[in-house]
Design an enzyme around this catalytic site. Structure first.
Site, PDB file in Angstrom:
ATOM      1  N   ASP A  43      -2.115   6.766   6.047  1.00 55.16           N
ATOM      2  CA  ASP A  43      -3.170   5.903   5.530  1.00 55.16           C
ATOM      3  C   ASP A  43      -3.542   4.909   6.622  1.00 55.16           C
ATOM      4  O   ASP A  43      -2.899   3.873   6.787  1.00 55.16           O
ATOM      5  CB  ASP A  43      -2.676   5.166   4.276  1.00 55.16           C
ATOM      6  N   LYS A  75     -12.981  -1.526   6.623  1.00 56.12           N
ATOM      7  CA  LYS A  75     -12.331  -2.402   7.597  1.00 56.12           C
ATOM      8  C   LYS A  75     -12.974  -2.189   8.977  1.00 56.12           C
ATOM      9  O   LYS A  75     -13.722  -3.033   9.446  1.00 56.12           O
ATOM     10  CB  LYS A  75     -10.823  -2.126   7.642  1.00 56.12           C
ATOM     11  N   TRP A  81       0.824  -1.215   0.000  1.00 55.74           N
ATOM     12  CA  TRP A  81       0.000   0.000   0.000  1.00 55.74           C
ATOM     13  C   TRP A  81       0.851   1.254   0.000  1.00 55.74           C
ATOM     14  O   TRP A  81       0.500   2.241  -0.648  1.00 55.74           O
ATOM     15  CB  TRP A  81      -1.037  -0.039   1.133  1.00 55.74           C
TER      16      TRP A  81
END
Lengths: 360, 360
Positions: free
Chosen positions: B172, B196, B102
């Protein structure tokens, strides 16, 4: 209260059977032990949901394999930038038709990325009509020709598809998509925010002719690059899975109603009833050129604006909700999308009749 | 099947009570006669839902009035462009820390808009550890310093907040947001895809220090301009209303669990149990430096990869779902977000124990 008749322009009423199915499947989708919103977007289950939705949409709208169907995020407003970023290319300019508030927003955003030629405008008429295409000043070398088939706020709807043989035609169909048959093959790109005839907000459907892919400007955010989204089946990142599922349920419902041809007949009947009543009752008025009245959004005024509050209060008490006009224009507006049953229009007319009698 | 234990990395399991409430309110939200997804985003009802969600998030995460809280669309992947477009400003360069897949995606996208200085990387270690901050090569004139506190795929999590006294820290937090207490005041910007610990996909939460607003580049799409979104209370256009509502329900649930401090204790216990088991069982392994093991995403391998299929099949049969590792790395991964009950971890360990006994 049980279910009301909700005339909101968007987010809008959804078919009750869609909501019931979503409710029943909320904790456990078909024995998987999961809600759809808990599923991996790459799971077999969700991929089937997603692919079925696309297949049904293609079937309903008559979308050939020459087109990619994208399930994106950010609403039509994001498309206002995405379109010029992807389609302006070397041309640097595009033609736009200005028929109301949403056209203007599209024009304002596109102007930030290139030259916008306003090929036609009905602003002089207060956006109550559509200029005849013979009068449009289009450019043969425009990257595309953009118009808004239905102005959600103004209640103004094209009853024709503009001729554009050499320049790709781009249409914001947010509030008219799937409400009647449309010849998709006449378009380069169609986009529609879902929250009117498709599903919940947070999803925007894009139908793009494949030859228009792959032309995005260098600075285009990857998530706005049609080619990337198409190449990844709208799963470059995690899509709005639950909204996609709900759109699929709505497509199934629409197929059960007989598709867009049958739906178009119902919508025409609903619109004719309501406009017919407004035209024959001195207390109410609609300012739009009858030829271009929207089948989906019916704005109307009362003979006395001072009665607006009372009208809305009485409507709410009967479960006729969200009839206030857009904050920018005032008055009333009844949005009568696919999911608004004809009985809802009948109930509205009945209330309007009584209100006019008592207070007119 | 009734409810399974769903270890998917995202979209992920949601609290059952949240789903039950959403189900019960699906056709008629508190007597309004409408589903939340049918409500105008500007209605009193929805504005209250939206404002309550923001208030609860501020309370849970400890977000002061120095920060704007934005409910945007497009997921974290859209933020990968939105951040440089808004924050690079005159500086033209930003520092990024590379700790996995990511991070790399964020770096690749930012590089399209300016100079990216990779201040530190753990790629040499196969992303199994976090480089000590003393070794980072940061620039005092960087526009910001970006890092990924938890790598969802690698299962690598920072156990410290980097010091960045003069350059805004950007994080993030998609897969760690609200999983434990974090001092928000140390950050310039925090973003998190909802799917999530927050709610369904199609929503991304951004917490931005207000002095960082108003710096967007000229070519920034309006829908990506933090100032515009903040000025309009995340309603410049129609937001993802239903996802926002579900996020609000999750925040309420989290408050009922005692907030992030209590949740952090549960999460630490769940993670310790699972890693403890893996470390003491010869059949399973996790490659991450113990200090930086993720509390949320626990990748593990079997002693024999040829048994992976059988392991997954047996797990599915017991309602232990989505344990396959990310397609880019293979192996297994158990995501144990806030909504995964401790009993789910216990059930997983029980199955892993039996499987190792029988097949190890």
């Amino acid at each position: 209260m049980t279910r009301a008749y909700n005339f909101c322009a968007g987010p809008a009423t959804l078919p009750e059977s869609v909501l019931r199915q979503a409710r029943d499947e909320m904790l456990d989708w078909r024995g998987t032990g999961m809600s759809v919103m808990e599923m991996s977007h790459r799971s077999d289950e969700f991929v089937e949901i997603a692919e079925t939705a696309e297949k049904d949409l293609r079937e309903l709208a008559g979308v050939s394999d020459d087109y990619a169907v994208l399930f994106m995020q950010g609403g039509a407003s994001s498309q206002f930038s995405t379109i010029p970023l992807n389609l302006l290319g070397d041309k640097g300019s595009a033609d736009y038709v200005n028929t109301g508030i949403w056209s203007k927003k599209a024009i304002a955003e596109a102007s930030r990325y290139g030259k916008v030629n306003v090929a036609a405008s009905s602003e002089d008429s207060g956006f109550t009509t559509i200029p005849d295409q013979a009068s449009w000043q289009t450019n043969a070398d425009a990257a595309y020709l953009h118009y808004t088939p239905n102005e959600t706020i103004g209640g103004l709807e094209f009853d024709f598809i503009p001729e554009s043989p050499s320049v790709p035609l781009v249409a914001d169909m947010s509030s008219t998509m799937l409400s009647r048959p449309v010849d998709v093959s006449k378009f380069g790109l169609i986009y529609a925010g879902a929250q009117k005839n498709i599903g919940p907000s947070g999803l925007v459907v894009v139908i793009i002719r494949k030859d228009l892919l792959g032309k995005a400007r260098k600075e285009t955010p990857t998530m706005m690059n049609y080619q990337v989204i198409a190449d990844n089946g709208s799963m470059y990142n995690t899509p709005a899975t639950y909204s996609w599922y709900l759109a699929g349920l709505t497509f199934q419902w629409l197929k059960g109603q007989g598709g867009v041809t049958a739906m178009g007949e119902v919508n025409l009947r609903k619109a004719r009833k309501l406009y017919g009543f407004i035209d024959t009752n001195d207390f109410y008025a609609n300012p739009i050129d009858p030829r271009f009245r929207s089948w989906m959004n019916v704005p109307f005024t009362l003979a006395d604006d001072a009665l607006n509050g009372e009208f809305l209060k009485g409507a709410n008490a009967r479960g006729l909700l969200n009839l206030a006009g857009h904050r920018s224009v005032g008055g009333m507006r009844a949005s009568i999308y696919n999911a608004m049953p004809e009985a809802g229009v009948d109930a509205l007319i009945e209330y309007m009749t009584e209100f006019a009698k008592e207070r007119g």
